[in-house]
Scaffold this active site. Structure first.
Site, PDB file in Angstrom:
ATOM      1  N   ARG A   1       0.896  -1.383   0.074  1.00  0.00           N
ATOM      2  CA  ARG A   1       0.106  -0.155  -0.177  1.00  0.00           C
ATOM      3  C   ARG A   1       0.864   1.133  -0.101  1.00  0.00           C
ATOM      4  NH1 ARG A   1      -2.290   2.924   5.021  1.00  0.00           N
ATOM      5  NH2 ARG A   1      -3.787   4.752   3.785  1.00  0.00           N
TER       6      ARG A   1
ATOM      7  N   GLU B   1      -6.994   8.272   6.968  1.00  0.00           N
ATOM      8  CA  GLU B   1      -6.965   8.841   8.018  1.00  0.00           C
ATOM      9  C   GLU B   1      -7.789  10.373   8.158  1.00  0.00           C
ATOM     10  OE1 GLU B   1      -3.800   8.273  10.751  1.00  0.00           O
ATOM     11  OE2 GLU B   1      -3.984   6.097  10.394  1.00  0.00           O
TER      12      GLU B   1
ATOM     13  N   HIS C   1      -2.855  11.046   1.211  1.00  0.00           N
ATOM     14  CA  HIS C   1      -2.047  10.436   2.455  1.00  0.00           C
ATOM     15  C   HIS C   1      -1.360  12.194   2.836  1.00  0.00           C
ATOM     16  CE1 HIS C   1      -0.644   7.299   5.206  1.00  0.00           C
ATOM     17  NE2 HIS C   1      -0.344   8.406   5.822  1.00  0.00           N
TER      18      HIS C   1
ATOM     19  N   GLU D   1      -3.166  -0.230   8.270  1.00  0.00           N
ATOM     20  CA  GLU D   1      -1.910   0.218   9.045  1.00  0.00           C
ATOM     21  C   GLU D   1      -2.057  -0.436  10.345  1.00  0.00           C
ATOM     22  OE1 GLU D   1      -1.078   4.119   9.297  1.00  0.00           O
ATOM     23  OE2 GLU D   1      -1.471   4.770   7.208  1.00  0.00           O
TER      24      GLU D   1
ATOM     25  N   TYR E   1      -3.563   1.413  16.187  1.00  0.00           N
ATOM     26  CA  TYR E   1      -2.343   1.581  16.803  1.00  0.00           C
ATOM     27  C   TYR E   1      -2.347   1.356  18.174  1.00  0.00           C
ATOM     28  CZ  TYR E   1      -0.165   2.856  12.648  1.00  0.00           C
ATOM     29  OH  TYR E   1       0.355   2.805  11.413  1.00  0.00           O
TER      30      TYR E   1
ATOM     31  N   ASN F   1      -7.050   1.494  10.125  1.00  0.00           N
ATOM     32  CA  ASN F   1      -5.493   1.646  10.669  1.00  0.00           C
ATOM     33  C   ASN F   1      -5.660   1.771  12.186  1.00  0.00           C
ATOM     34  OD1 ASN F   1      -5.142   2.269   7.998  1.00  0.00           O
ATOM     35  ND2 ASN F   1      -4.525   4.286   8.284  1.00  0.00           N
TER      36      ASN F   1
HETATM   37  C1  FCB Z   1      -0.831   7.033  10.965  1.00  0.00           C
HETATM   38  C2  FCB Z   1      -0.456   7.434   9.564  1.00  0.00           C
HETATM   39  C3  FCB Z   1       0.748   6.941   8.894  1.00  0.00           C
HETATM   40  C4  FCB Z   1       1.843   6.833  10.139  1.00  0.00           C
HETATM   41  C5  FCB Z   1       1.346   6.120  11.251  1.00  0.00           C
HETATM   42  C6  FCB Z   1       2.330   6.047  12.577  1.00  0.00           C
HETATM   43  O1  FCB Z   1      -1.433   7.751  11.693  1.00  0.00           O
HETATM   44  O2  FCB Z   1      -1.363   7.195   8.670  1.00  0.00           O
HETATM   45  O3  FCB Z   1       1.248   7.816   7.949  1.00  0.00           O
HETATM   46  O4  FCB Z   1       2.412   7.950  10.501  1.00  0.00           O
HETATM   47  O5  FCB Z   1       0.367   6.702  11.860  1.00  0.00           O
END
Ligand code: FCB
Length: 475
Positions: free
Chosen positions: A83, A172, A127, A379, A303, A301
């Protein structure tokens, strides 16, 4: 034939795409080559004090010149998908007018190289690198930008549509709207809560209009979707006031996008919570029919989760919502009502707690919210302070543990009914991590920025084995 019984360990990822992700401004460099002009991130990173260490994307990973080597690296790791994002200012430098052929040629050559190595490309059209000229004209708070984006999407689809099957409109949009125009920690660095809400709507509209122009230009087999970063937001306690804080952040983080995109509406509570700021008069008749386009996939995405409570009097959003230490909040209208708390769990180098259950929860939640829409994890990954490459190796056991835990969560979500079709590790390479510059390393492949030498970390080798076998090792 009915489904065959199958031990979870070996069949947890049926028909899965195993990929990695990057974004143009974070890796390409070559910001003044072949007709490219400045994006808002060029302007922002060149503004003193905005990015850690004064870092910019001027050179980044020099991927614009090293893309063949980078595709070979992916092939050597056995990745099945990649991607990447197209830089709008490379293709349409001012955000208007005809495409720059050299810009399109770059991406066409990249895609051909990927396909030649059996790697499926997923293109992200936006992006975060808005052409600076469009920001000068008002940026995402202005409706016109959505129309500009739809035109640009058509140009890229015309050039790559015969060879790319997976298309994401936006990456995002929460970050574009609320970090770009609310807290100002991202480009263009504005701190105006109303501009942030206007930007959110025009990003939703941009997604809808671009989906229409993509479908007009692409063959029927192409899949069109969007990559969101939904917040796995949890209340600190089950007290009514904490549940209400959760409701507010869910509205501002998640439903401000999923409402228009999935249901064709902004929820009443979101409108009420922000009524002192705006009457949302920028939403015109018919807009919400445009924003709700059929989705061929939804990119998630993820984290880290967030924990919120009713306001405790401190300015918690400045410390624990994971988006830097800005003086301005990215949460329009919520500051008086909500405090953020650190979620439990080991911390990554971003100070983001590690908690894979948030990913599983989101995959199941979006399965319910968007029935029949396949999901991709577009992501997921972590920054750690990996040591320098030493004798050709970089050991990053923390990242392996992070990936293992999150892939196990994906598998659990699949077993419980989520239709997840693939996983894109963030990121293929160490790269320019926005306001953190080069200080945070998310790559499975280490980059020595002085020499541009790439060294796959132990996590890259681990991930290659997972991708090759389609199974997670025990433990
Ligand atoms: C996300 C972004 C990506 C990267 C990660 C850690 O929010 O989409 O570009 O910076 O975080």
């Amino acid at each position: 034939m009915g489904a065959l019984p199958c031990p979870m360990r070996t069949c947890g990822f049926p028909g899965f795409l195993w990929g990695a992700a990057t974004a143009a401004y974070q890796i390409e460099g070559a910001v003044r080559e072949d007709g490219r002009t400045w994006s808002i991130w060029d302007t922002f990173s060149h503004t003193p004090g905005k990015v850690h260490g004064g870092d910019t994307g001027d050179v980044a990973c020099d991927h614009y010149h090293r893309w063949r080597e980078d595709v070979r690296l992916m092939a050597d790791l056995g990745l099945g998908a990649y991607r990447f994002s197209v830089a709008w200012p490379r293709v349409q430098p001012t955000g208007r007018g005809p495409a720059v052929q050299r810009g399109l040629d770059f991406y066409r050559a990249l895609v051909d190289e990927l396909l030649a190595h059996g790697i499926t490309p997923m293109v992200t059209l936006y992006h975060w690198d808005l052409p600076q000229d469009l920001e000068t004209g008002g940026g995402w708070p202005e409706r016109e930008t959505a129309h500009r984006f739809a035109e640009y999407a058509g140009l890229v689809a015309g050039a790559l549509g015969d060879r790319v099957e997976l298309w994401a409109t936006l990456n995002e949009p929460w970050c574009s709207a609320f970090l770009g125009y609310g807290s100002g920690v991202h480009a263009p660095g504005r701190t105006d809560p109303v501009a942030a809400l206007r930007a959110a709507h025009h990003l939703n509209l941009a997604h809808g209009l671009a989906s229409q122009s993509l479908r007009a230009a692409l063959p029927a087999r192409a899949g069109v979707g969007v990559c969101l970063n939904p917040s796995a937001v949890r209340p600190l306690t089950q007290a009514a006031a904490d549940l209400d804080a959760r409701r507010r952040i869910d509205a501002l983080a998640n439903r401000v996008f999923t409402g228009p995109l999935l249901r064709g509406a902004y929820d009443d509570d979101l409108l009420a919570d922000t009524a002192a700021l705006t009457d949302w008069g920028f939403v015109r008749d018919g807009d919400l029919d445009v924003t709700r386009q059929p989705l061929d996939f939804l990119g998630i995405n993820y984290y880290s989760p967030s924990v919120v409570s009713a306001a405790t009097g401190d300015t918690g959003h400045r410390r624990h919502d994971g988006h830097g230490t800005a003086d301005h909040s990215p949460w329009p209208g919520a500051d008086e009502h909500v405090s953020f708390h650190r979620a439990p769990g080991e911390l990554t180098a971003m100070d983001w707690p590690v908690d894979p259950t948030g990913l599983k929860d989101l995959l199941l939640e979006y399965t319910a919210q968007a029935p029949g829409v396949p999901l991709y994890v577009t992501e997921n990954g972590a920054a750690f302070d990996d040591g320098p490459a030493d004798g050709g190796t970089v050991h990053d056991p923390d990242r392996i543990r992070y990936l293992h835990g999150h892939l196990a969560a994906v598998r659990e979500a699949i077993v419980e009914g989520a239709d997840v079709r693939g996983y894109f590790l963030w990121s293929l390479l160490d790269n320019f991590e926005w306001a953190y510059g080069y200080s945070k390393r998310f790559g499975a492949v280490h980059v020595d920025y002085a020499t541009q030498v790439r060294t796959p970390k132990s996590s890259a080798h681990w991930y290659a084995k997972v991708a090759a076998s389609g199974e997670l090792p025990a433990g």
